[in-house]
Design a protein around this motif. Sequence first.
Motif, short mmCIF file in Angstrom:
data_model
loop_
_atom_site.label_atom_id
_atom_site.label_comp_id
_atom_site.label_asym_id
_atom_site.label_seq_id
_atom_site.Cartn_x
_atom_site.Cartn_y
_atom_site.Cartn_z
N GLU A 133 -21.66 -42.14 10.81
CA GLU A 133 -21.67 -43.59 10.64
C GLU A 133 -20.23 -44.10 10.51
O GLU A 133 -19.48 -43.64 9.65
N THR A 134 -19.85 -45.03 11.38
CA THR A 134 -18.46 -45.47 11.40
C THR A 134 -18.21 -46.68 10.51
O THR A 134 -17.08 -47.13 10.38
N GLY A 135 -19.27 -47.21 9.89
CA GLY A 135 -19.10 -48.43 9.10
C GLY A 135 -18.02 -48.29 8.04
O GLY A 135 -17.22 -49.20 7.82
N ASP A 136 -17.99 -47.15 7.36
CA ASP A 136 -17.00 -46.94 6.31
C ASP A 136 -15.58 -46.95 6.88
O ASP A 136 -14.64 -47.41 6.23
N LEU A 137 -15.44 -46.44 8.09
CA LEU A 137 -14.11 -46.41 8.71
C LEU A 137 -13.64 -47.84 9.02
O LEU A 137 -12.48 -48.18 8.82
N TYR A 138 -14.56 -48.66 9.50
CA TYR A 138 -14.21 -50.05 9.77
C TYR A 138 -13.83 -50.76 8.47
O TYR A 138 -12.85 -51.48 8.40
N THR A 139 -14.63 -50.55 7.45
CA THR A 139 -14.38 -51.20 6.17
C THR A 139 -13.04 -50.76 5.59
O THR A 139 -12.23 -51.59 5.15
N ALA A 140 -12.80 -49.44 5.60
CA ALA A 140 -11.56 -48.91 5.01
C ALA A 140 -10.33 -49.44 5.73
O ALA A 140 -9.25 -49.53 5.14
#
Length: 233
Positions: free
Chosen positions: A60-67
């Motif tokens: 899941e890439t969501g955390d990468l976008y958020t970070a």
Amino acid sequence: MKPTPFLILALILSACVPATAVITPTSTLTTTPTPSEPTATVSFITQIASATSTPQIGAETGDLYTANNIQLGTPTCDGKPTLAQTEGPYYTPNTPERNSLIEPGVTGQRLLIVGYALDVNCQPIPGVWLDFWQADANGIYDNAGYHLRGHQYTDWNGRYFLETIYPGEYTGRTLHIHVKALAAPQSDMLATQLYFPGVSANSQDRVFDPALVVCLETLGETLVAYFNFVLEK
Ligand code: FE
């Protein structure tokens, strides 16, 4: 090539900031996403073949976008499949699975490349295999190992996230990053290249095509490139 102040200005002027709406994928896949295991020693053909009944979905890439303070808006798409280009002479199979090509020894301007894999109806496609490779900041490919090479799968929202560096020039070519994409085992493999705005060598490059220029913006010390792949499934 390290971007000059002029290039930075050109990049800012050419930036296309995505919309902030969050898409709701229409995929029928409803099970809980499971990060895939590294498959560095398995050929991608084997990976894809073995994924026929159970699609392999990327982390899941969501955390990468958020970070990284990146907001990926509603995907834009004109329904035209992404233009294919030559893969060139420097492709190496069996790359490590990873979202970041940054590792000890990699120097250069930090670059994030983000976006979606979409079908021709502009719907996100989870589980698309994407394999990136590029020259280092001095324009040199690692043809003995996997330096600046890596593959990943789009997540359950059809998104990918690649952390890398701005590529260097090498003789005869403008700045570019290579990529292969495969939507499903029975699909045709797409090989193409991504280019950058404001690069003077673009106009002299025989392979360059403006349809493959990323949208680029600066985010602090980082360059963020947006590109959506449109694939015929
Ligand atoms: Fe190349």
